[in-house]
Design a protein around this motif. Structure first.
Motif, PDB file in Angstrom:
ATOM      1  N   ARG A 104       0.842  -1.215   0.000  1.00 17.80           N
ATOM      2  CA  ARG A 104       0.000   0.000   0.000  1.00 17.80           C
ATOM      3  C   ARG A 104       0.870   1.256   0.000  1.00 17.80           C
ATOM      4  O   ARG A 104       0.570   2.223  -0.682  1.00 17.80           O
ATOM      5  CB  ARG A 104      -0.936  -0.016   1.208  1.00 17.80           C
ATOM      6  N   GLU A 105       1.952   1.242   0.781  1.00 24.74           N
ATOM      7  CA  GLU A 105       2.794   2.440   0.853  1.00 24.74           C
ATOM      8  C   GLU A 105       3.463   2.717  -0.498  1.00 24.74           C
ATOM      9  O   GLU A 105       3.618   3.868  -0.903  1.00 24.74           O
ATOM     10  CB  GLU A 105       3.833   2.269   1.975  1.00 24.74           C
ATOM     11  N   ARG A 106       3.835   1.679  -1.212  1.00 25.51           N
ATOM     12  CA  ARG A 106       4.444   1.892  -2.542  1.00 25.51           C
ATOM     13  C   ARG A 106       3.419   2.505  -3.507  1.00 25.51           C
ATOM     14  O   ARG A 106       3.740   3.366  -4.306  1.00 25.51           O
ATOM     15  CB  ARG A 106       4.993   0.577  -3.122  1.00 25.51           C
ATOM     16  N   CYS A 107       2.176   2.043  -3.422  1.00 21.59           N
ATOM     17  CA  CYS A 107       1.120   2.638  -4.266  1.00 21.59           C
ATOM     18  C   CYS A 107       1.007   4.128  -3.942  1.00 21.59           C
ATOM     19  O   CYS A 107       0.921   4.971  -4.840  1.00 21.59           O
ATOM     20  CB  CYS A 107      -0.232   1.986  -3.996  1.00 21.59           C
ATOM     21  N   ARG A 108       1.014   4.426  -2.643  1.00 22.07           N
ATOM     22  CA  ARG A 108       0.852   5.834  -2.233  1.00 22.07           C
ATOM     23  C   ARG A 108       2.054   6.662  -2.672  1.00 22.07           C
ATOM     24  O   ARG A 108       1.901   7.818  -3.086  1.00 22.07           O
ATOM     25  CB  ARG A 108       0.667   5.923  -0.712  1.00 22.07           C
ATOM     26  N   ALA A 109       3.240   6.074  -2.599  1.00 24.38           N
ATOM     27  CA  ALA A 109       4.446   6.813  -3.018  1.00 24.38           C
ATOM     28  C   ALA A 109       4.324   7.202  -4.494  1.00 24.38           C
ATOM     29  O   ALA A 109       4.680   8.325  -4.885  1.00 24.38           O
ATOM     30  CB  ALA A 109       5.692   5.963  -2.788  1.00 24.38           C
ATOM     31  N   TYR A 110       3.805   6.303  -5.322  1.00 27.94           N
ATOM     32  CA  TYR A 110       3.617   6.634  -6.749  1.00 27.94           C
ATOM     33  C   TYR A 110       2.589   7.737  -6.916  1.00 27.94           C
ATOM     34  O   TYR A 110       2.772   8.659  -7.704  1.00 27.94           O
ATOM     35  CB  TYR A 110       3.205   5.387  -7.547  1.00 27.94           C
ATOM     36  N   ARG A 111       1.517   7.641  -6.149  1.00 30.30           N
ATOM     37  CA  ARG A 111       0.466   8.656  -6.327  1.00 30.30           C
ATOM     38  C   ARG A 111       0.932  10.029  -5.850  1.00 30.30           C
ATOM     39  O   ARG A 111       0.568  11.044  -6.415  1.00 30.30           O
ATOM     40  CB  ARG A 111      -0.814   8.203  -5.622  1.00 30.30           C
ATOM     41  N   ARG A 112       1.788  10.014  -4.812  1.00 29.10           N
ATOM     42  CA  ARG A 112       2.343  11.302  -4.343  1.00 29.10           C
ATOM     43  C   ARG A 112       3.302  11.877  -5.378  1.00 29.10           C
ATOM     44  O   ARG A 112       3.292  13.064  -5.670  1.00 29.10           O
ATOM     45  CB  ARG A 112       3.107  11.110  -3.021  1.00 29.10           C
ATOM     46  N   ALA A 113       4.135  11.017  -5.956  1.00 37.93           N
ATOM     47  CA  ALA A 113       5.167  11.511  -6.894  1.00 37.93           C
ATOM     48  C   ALA A 113       4.563  11.931  -8.234  1.00 37.93           C
ATOM     49  O   ALA A 113       5.114  12.790  -8.917  1.00 37.93           O
ATOM     50  CB  ALA A 113       6.238  10.439  -7.103  1.00 37.93           C
ATOM     51  N   PHE A 114       3.448  11.305  -8.612  1.00 29.46           N
ATOM     52  CA  PHE A 114       2.847  11.593  -9.932  1.00 29.46           C
ATOM     53  C   PHE A 114       1.359  11.921  -9.755  1.00 29.46           C
ATOM     54  O   PHE A 114       0.493  11.152 -10.187  1.00 29.46           O
ATOM     55  CB  PHE A 114       3.001  10.375 -10.868  1.00 29.46           C
ATOM     56  N   PRO A 115       1.059  13.068  -9.120  1.00 25.90           N
ATOM     57  CA  PRO A 115      -0.354  13.340  -8.792  1.00 25.90           C
ATOM     58  C   PRO A 115      -1.245  13.476 -10.017  1.00 25.90           C
ATOM     59  O   PRO A 115      -2.451  13.235  -9.923  1.00 25.90           O
ATOM     60  CB  PRO A 115      -0.282  14.662  -8.012  1.00 25.90           C
ATOM     61  N   ASP A 116      -0.664  13.839 -11.172  1.00 24.35           N
ATOM     62  CA  ASP A 116      -1.512  14.028 -12.354  1.00 24.35           C
ATOM     63  C   ASP A 116      -1.531  12.822 -13.282  1.00 24.35           C
ATOM     64  O   ASP A 116      -2.194  12.842 -14.321  1.00 24.35           O
ATOM     65  CB  ASP A 116      -1.020  15.253 -13.161  1.00 24.35           C
ATOM     66  N   ALA A 117      -0.736  11.810 -12.961  1.00 27.79           N
ATOM     67  CA  ALA A 117      -0.647  10.656 -13.875  1.00 27.79           C
ATOM     68  C   ALA A 117      -1.554   9.534 -13.382  1.00 27.79           C
ATOM     69  O   ALA A 117      -1.904   9.466 -12.199  1.00 27.79           O
ATOM     70  CB  ALA A 117       0.795  10.172 -13.944  1.00 27.79           C
ATOM     71  N   GLU A 118      -1.900   8.641 -14.299  1.00 28.27           N
ATOM     72  CA  GLU A 118      -2.622   7.428 -13.909  1.00 28.27           C
ATOM     73  C   GLU A 118      -1.563   6.365 -13.594  1.00 28.27           C
ATOM     74  O   GLU A 118      -0.643   6.143 -14.399  1.00 28.27           O
ATOM     75  CB  GLU A 118      -3.506   6.951 -15.078  1.00 28.27           C
ATOM     76  N   ILE A 119      -1.685   5.735 -12.433  1.00 27.98           N
ATOM     77  CA  ILE A 119      -0.731   4.678 -12.087  1.00 27.98           C
ATOM     78  C   ILE A 119      -1.441   3.345 -12.286  1.00 27.98           C
ATOM     79  O   ILE A 119      -2.470   3.063 -11.665  1.00 27.98           O
ATOM     80  CB  ILE A 119      -0.235   4.808 -10.620  1.00 27.98           C
ATOM     81  N   ILE A 120      -0.878   2.565 -13.197  1.00 27.67           N
ATOM     82  CA  ILE A 120      -1.503   1.293 -13.572  1.00 27.67           C
ATOM     83  C   ILE A 120      -0.580   0.171 -13.087  1.00 27.67           C
ATOM     84  O   ILE A 120       0.536   0.034 -13.589  1.00 27.67           O
ATOM     85  CB  ILE A 120      -1.650   1.210 -15.106  1.00 27.67           C
ATOM     86  N   TYR A 121      -1.015  -0.593 -12.110  1.00 26.68           N
ATOM     87  CA  TYR A 121      -0.168  -1.674 -11.582  1.00 26.68           C
ATOM     88  C   TYR A 121      -0.081  -2.799 -12.610  1.00 26.68           C
ATOM     89  O   TYR A 121      -1.105  -3.259 -13.137  1.00 26.68           O
ATOM     90  CB  TYR A 121      -0.759  -2.198 -10.264  1.00 26.68           C
ATOM     91  N   ALA A 122       1.141  -3.251 -12.894  1.00 28.54           N
ATOM     92  CA  ALA A 122       1.333  -4.353 -13.854  1.00 28.54           C
ATOM     93  C   ALA A 122       1.158  -5.674 -13.125  1.00 28.54           C
ATOM     94  O   ALA A 122       2.057  -6.143 -12.416  1.00 28.54           O
ATOM     95  CB  ALA A 122       2.722  -4.255 -14.490  1.00 28.54           C
ATOM     96  N   GLY A 123       0.003  -6.279 -13.297  1.00 29.05           N
ATOM     97  CA  GLY A 123      -0.364  -7.477 -12.545  1.00 29.05           C
ATOM     98  C   GLY A 123       0.553  -8.659 -12.794  1.00 29.05           C
ATOM     99  O   GLY A 123       0.587  -9.592 -11.988  1.00 29.05           O
ATOM    100  N   LYS A 124       1.305  -8.631 -13.881  1.00 27.55           N
ATOM    101  CA  LYS A 124       2.181  -9.765 -14.155  1.00 27.55           C
ATOM    102  C   LYS A 124       3.238  -9.932 -13.062  1.00 27.55           C
ATOM    103  O   LYS A 124       3.772 -11.008 -12.868  1.00 27.55           O
ATOM    104  CB  LYS A 124       2.845  -9.636 -15.531  1.00 27.55           C
ATOM    105  N   ALA A 125       3.521  -8.866 -12.298  1.00 24.57           N
ATOM    106  CA  ALA A 125       4.524  -8.967 -11.235  1.00 24.57           C
ATOM    107  C   ALA A 125       4.021  -9.883 -10.114  1.00 24.57           C
ATOM    108  O   ALA A 125       4.780 -10.692  -9.573  1.00 24.57           O
ATOM    109  CB  ALA A 125       4.850  -7.587 -10.690  1.00 24.57           C
ATOM    110  N   LEU A 126       2.746  -9.753  -9.778  1.00 26.26           N
ATOM    111  CA  LEU A 126       2.119 -10.602  -8.744  1.00 26.26           C
ATOM    112  C   LEU A 126       0.643 -10.253  -8.708  1.00 26.26           C
ATOM    113  O   LEU A 126       0.288  -9.101  -8.444  1.00 26.26           O
ATOM    114  CB  LEU A 126       2.716 -10.318  -7.357  1.00 26.26           C
ATOM    115  N   LEU A 127      -0.202 -11.226  -8.993  1.00 26.74           N
ATOM    116  CA  LEU A 127      -1.631 -10.927  -8.941  1.00 26.74           C
ATOM    117  C   LEU A 127      -2.385 -12.024  -8.203  1.00 26.74           C
ATOM    118  O   LEU A 127      -2.333 -13.193  -8.587  1.00 26.74           O
ATOM    119  CB  LEU A 127      -2.194 -10.758 -10.359  1.00 26.74           C
TER     120      LEU A 127
END
Ligand SMILES: Cc1ncc(COP(=O)(O)O)c(C=O)c1O
Length: 446
Positions: free
Chosen positions: A63-86
């Motif tokens: 969860r914290e990594r997701c939040r770190a991305y959203r903080r760093a890129f507030p205007d971008a869409e962050i799309i998790y690549a499920g192939k890493a682990l789903l």
């Protein structure tokens, strides 16, 4: 002068070994007995309760990594690549944190849809999408499909009963000099259409002819384990150039630019990793410069991190099976190996490992950690410092194993795949159970 300068033996003796927060989940500590805990749970207790090998996954870290991305890129869409682990629960966490999801098969799509209510936040990838999988994706209403071949265009057009948003995958000819298996930005590989080529023009022309396909943007994915943000700045410049060429040739202004994933994580202390703040600045600068140069409006940016979201949240536990000294080398054999961690054999990846069930205070030895599988190449890690009095039955923990471990695992040698156990706030729960011999036999229809 410090105590360590006066008594250097303290470094390897009575002190607890350092667990580098760049490699371990941030909630990694020692308990009063010197055992390692993650998410408030002692790893040795997990090994006792669920057996080994076991993948431990720290929910708080994901969860914290997701939040770190959203903080760093507030205007971008962050799309998790499920192939890493789903898994269904991982999809749930990702959704809660406001990320979208990239899937590349009907299996991943179905896993996601069993915990997601909004398929519009799902994007489908793949250089070879079987017809039935395209059909499943269209029928369940996935938001975007990334077109990777001319063949897909008429198939999609035939399947879509309402306007389907699509992106076109471009290889921007950027060489990040990684392992050949992960250099996906160069043009001489199987993904996408080479930038500036007639093939791109042909694909755009064929898509825009289909009334039910809505070309909204371009996609690229330039590789894996990229720590130099400069490559993404270059990708932005080239991709905006391509969008401007499409605008000039076809009169359409594409509004979306998906820059893929590939952001590096540290597998061992000292490994370089991607700095998100620097990446954000470089993408921003690249957009400013390229959009000004081509007189092109700033597109909406999407990023697709996989590894950088889940890698550090994962720790794999093994029991030591045997210790052998052969020609001056010490082999510590554990009860897992290349089938739960194929990255060493596939990519020559390097890992750390530590004893998790006690606080080692005595002398150390240098060991090679060998897997249990019948391949001489089944080695998990080399030059690992472990206590000289290590015994069979002790628990070893290998950090940074959350990405591309469970998802790449096999049942080689007839050994079932390990479970995934989530930890959070001192509690553990199984997300995926261990694959049993009965599971393996169930597929063998005789
Ligand atoms: C299209 C695409 N997007 C995103 C990713 C995620 O890459 P990473 O896990 O290195 O961030 C991959 C990985 O192969 C990919 O192929």
């Amino acid at each position: 002068m410090t105590l360590l300068d006066i008594f250097p033996s303290l470094r390897s003796g009575g002190m607890l070994p350092r667990l580098d927060p760049a490699v371990w989940p941030r909630e990694t500590h020692y308990d009063p007995d010197g055992r390692i805990t993650v998410g408030g749970v002692a790893l040795a207790d997990i090994a006792d309760q669920y057996g080994t090998p076991t993948y431990v996954l720290d929910e708080g870290e994901v969860r914290e990594r997701c939040r770190a991305y959203r903080r760093a890129f507030p205007d971008a869409e962050i799309i998790y690549a499920g192939k890493a682990l789903l898994t269904r629960t991982v999809a749930e966490w990702i959704g809660d944190e406001g990320l979208s999801l990239d899937v590349c098969s009907a299996g991943e799509l179905t896993t996601a849809l069993s915990s997601w209510t909004d398929p519009r936040r799902i994007i489908l990838h793949g250089n070879g999408k079987p017809f039935a999988e395209l059909e499943t994706a269209v029928n369940c209403g996935v938001g975007r499909i990334v077109i990777d071949s001319l063949t897909e265009i008429p198939l999609l057009a035939a399947l879509a009963t309402r306007p389907q948003q699509v992106l076109l995958r471009i290889s921007p000819d950027i060489d990040v000099h990684g392992h050949p298996a992960v250099r996906t930005g160069v043009t001489d590989q199987k993904f996408g259409f080479p930038i500036g080529s007639d093939l791109v023009a042909e694909a755009v022309e064929r898509i825009v002819r289909q009334f039910n396909l809505d070309l909204i943007g371009l996609h690229c994915h330039i590789g894996s384990q990229i720590y130099d943000p400069f490559h993404y700045g270059e990708a932005v410049r080239r991709m905006i150039g391509e969008m401007a060429r499409i605008q000039a040739a076809f009169g359409i202004t594409l509004g979306d630019l998906d820059l893929g994933g590939g952001h590096a994580v540290a597998y061992r202390s000292g490994d370089a990793e991607m700095n998100l703040a620097e990446l954000a600045d470089i993408i921003d600068d690249g957009l400013d410069a390229a959009c000004a140069r081509h007189g092109f409006p700033r597109p909406k940016i999407a990023l697709e991190p996989g590894r950088a979201i889940v890698a550090r949240a994962g720790v794999t536990l093994y029991h030591v099976l045997s210790i052998k000294h052969i020609e001056g080398r010490t082999f510590v054999t554990v009860d897992g190996g290349m089938s739960d961690n194929p990255r060493v054999a596939l990519y020559g990846a390097h890992y750390e490992a530590v004893v998790a069930n006690r606080h080692p205070t005595g002398p150390q030895m240098t060991a090679t950690i060998a897997g249990r599988y019948c391949e001489a190449g089944d080695i998990l890690a080399t030059d690992i410092r472990l206590p000289a009095d290590l015994r069979p039955g002790e628990v070893l923990a290998v950090p940074c194993t959350g990405a591309y471990h469970h998802s790449l695992a096999s049942s080689y040698n007839g050994v079932g795949r390990p479970p995934i156990v989530a930890v959070n706030d001192g509690q553990s729960r199984e997300l995926v159970r261990r694959e049993t011999i009965a599971d393996l036999l169930a597929r063998d229809v005789g």
